[in-house]
Design a protein around this motif. Structure first.
Motif, PDB file in Angstrom:
ATOM      1  N   GLU A 200      -8.227   0.982  -6.643  1.00 36.74           N
ATOM      2  CA  GLU A 200      -7.050   0.589  -5.873  1.00 36.74           C
ATOM      3  C   GLU A 200      -5.781   1.275  -6.354  1.00 36.74           C
ATOM      4  O   GLU A 200      -4.821   1.408  -5.587  1.00 36.74           O
ATOM      5  N   TRP A 201      -5.776   1.727  -7.622  1.00 33.61           N
ATOM      6  CA  TRP A 201      -4.557   2.255  -8.223  1.00 33.61           C
ATOM      7  C   TRP A 201      -4.777   3.651  -8.785  1.00 33.61           C
ATOM      8  O   TRP A 201      -5.836   3.943  -9.349  1.00 33.61           O
ATOM      9  N   ASP A 202      -3.745   4.487  -8.672  1.00 28.28           N
ATOM     10  CA  ASP A 202      -3.678   5.762  -9.370  1.00 28.28           C
ATOM     11  C   ASP A 202      -2.646   5.625 -10.495  1.00 28.28           C
ATOM     12  O   ASP A 202      -1.476   5.304 -10.234  1.00 28.28           O
ATOM     13  N   ILE A 203      -3.076   5.846 -11.732  1.00 25.28           N
ATOM     14  CA  ILE A 203      -2.183   5.738 -12.882  1.00 25.28           C
ATOM     15  C   ILE A 203      -1.477   7.077 -13.066  1.00 25.28           C
ATOM     16  O   ILE A 203      -2.130   8.107 -13.304  1.00 25.28           O
TER      17      ILE A 203
ATOM     18  N   ARG B  60       3.408   3.605 -15.002  1.00 32.96           N
ATOM     19  CA  ARG B  60       3.699   3.742 -13.574  1.00 32.96           C
ATOM     20  C   ARG B  60       2.394   4.004 -12.832  1.00 32.96           C
ATOM     21  O   ARG B  60       1.595   4.841 -13.235  1.00 32.96           O
ATOM     22  N   ALA B  61       2.191   3.268 -11.759  1.00 34.20           N
ATOM     23  CA  ALA B  61       0.973   3.392 -10.959  1.00 34.20           C
ATOM     24  C   ALA B  61       1.312   3.298  -9.485  1.00 34.20           C
ATOM     25  O   ALA B  61       2.281   2.641  -9.100  1.00 34.20           O
ATOM     26  N   THR B  62       0.512   3.946  -8.667  1.00 36.80           N
ATOM     27  CA  THR B  62       0.666   3.907  -7.219  1.00 36.80           C
ATOM     28  C   THR B  62      -0.526   3.203  -6.597  1.00 36.80           C
ATOM     29  O   THR B  62      -1.681   3.521  -6.912  1.00 36.80           O
ATOM     30  N   ARG B  63      -0.239   2.250  -5.712  1.00 43.07           N
ATOM     31  CA  ARG B  63      -1.318   1.572  -4.991  1.00 43.07           C
ATOM     32  C   ARG B  63      -1.795   2.473  -3.851  1.00 43.07           C
ATOM     33  O   ARG B  63      -0.984   2.955  -3.054  1.00 43.07           O
ATOM     34  N   ARG B  64      -3.087   2.701  -3.804  1.00 45.68           N
ATOM     35  CA  ARG B  64      -3.627   3.547  -2.747  1.00 45.68           C
ATOM     36  C   ARG B  64      -3.485   2.879  -1.382  1.00 45.68           C
ATOM     37  O   ARG B  64      -3.521   1.658  -1.269  1.00 45.68           O
ATOM     38  N   ARG B  65      -3.354   3.678  -0.368  1.00 47.25           N
ATOM     39  CA  ARG B  65      -3.182   3.157   0.991  1.00 47.25           C
ATOM     40  C   ARG B  65      -4.504   2.695   1.571  1.00 47.25           C
ATOM     41  O   ARG B  65      -5.536   3.183   1.212  1.00 47.25           O
TER      42      ARG B  65
ATOM     43  N   PRO C 101       0.839  -1.206   0.000  1.00 48.97           N
ATOM     44  CA  PRO C 101       0.000   0.000   0.000  1.00 48.97           C
ATOM     45  C   PRO C 101       0.870   1.250   0.000  1.00 48.97           C
ATOM     46  O   PRO C 101       1.839   1.353   0.759  1.00 48.97           O
ATOM     47  N   GLY C 102       0.550   2.186  -0.887  1.00 50.32           N
ATOM     48  CA  GLY C 102       1.343   3.393  -1.031  1.00 50.32           C
ATOM     49  C   GLY C 102       2.545   3.224  -1.930  1.00 50.32           C
ATOM     50  O   GLY C 102       3.251   4.196  -2.219  1.00 50.32           O
TER      51      GLY C 102
END
Length: 225
Positions: A191-194, A220-225, A136-137
């Protein structure tokens, strides 16, 4: 051409392309997208899935990341470890020989990245698999091929650029390619921010000084916390 991308394929691949010794493959620089996409991240734990000659893993470790670098090929890992031994980053690197279609880590990571890796499973399923290893994060970074038949993308020249090619005269096969849209469609928007979903065309210098065009995909993507 259809490839199995199993251990025998990759061991043979690295024996052939590494015939000139570690310097012929292990001296390649990391791909140019790595610094662009991760330079602003706070160093933490990272997994390089399909690390090949280790250029990207070593680059990250030299910047303070603690990196687990996994590859199916013992030949590739030997070259990577030899290169890393000459750097100050070796203590922050762990090399793992593993079939990434079967192996799973015992932890999740702040960064999971893969660069032109092709396991013995469908390419998009592989990306799904490694996405599950992001904490997460944390960040997922995928650098891969866009299918480009014909003279615009030859695996041999790509090999000398990254250490992940397909042999002389072969462009990356269609089954090893994916578009940004196909990759991001597999990442749940809840769940993800692209952050990046790009296609890039760049030119390298191949054998005999010949210009070689390569088509890449970067997500590139970030997994939300």
């Amino acid at each position: 051409m259809t490839h199995g991308f199993d251990k025998d394929f990759w061991e043979q691949h690295w024996r052939q392309t590494g015939a000139g010794g570690p310097g012929s493959m292990g001296g390649n620089p990391p791909n140019p997208y790595l610094a662009r996409e991760t330079g602003g991240l706070t160093p933490g734990t990272a997994l390089d899935a399909g690390c090949g000659a280790g250029a990207e893993a070593i680059w990250l470790a030299s910047r303070g990341w603690h990196v687990t670098a996994a590859d199916i090929s013992s030949e590739a890992l030997a070259r990577a470890a030899e290169r890393a031994a000459a750097s100050e980053a070796s203590e922050r690197l762990r090399w793992v020989e593993a079939d990434l279609s079967l192996w799973s880590p015992d932890t999740r990571f702040d960064l999971v990245m893969t660069h032109y890796a092709h396991p013995a499973m469908p390419q998009l399923d592989f990306y799904d698999r490694i996405a599950g290893w992001v904490a997460p994060g944390g960040t997922l970074l995928i650098v891969g091929h866009l299918d480009a038949p014909g003279p615009t993308a030859h695996g041999h020249e790509h090999e000398h650029a990254h250490g992940h090619g397909h042999g002389r005269g072969h462009h990356p096969p269609a089954e090893a390619s994916a578009t940004p849209a196909a990759i991001t469609a597999r990442l749940d928007g809840a769940e993800w921010d692209i952050l990046t979903a790009d296609e890039h065309l760049r030119t390298l210098t191949g054998d005999g000084g010949r210009a070689v065009a390569l088509r890449d995909v970067v997500v590139r993507a970030t997994r939300r916390r």
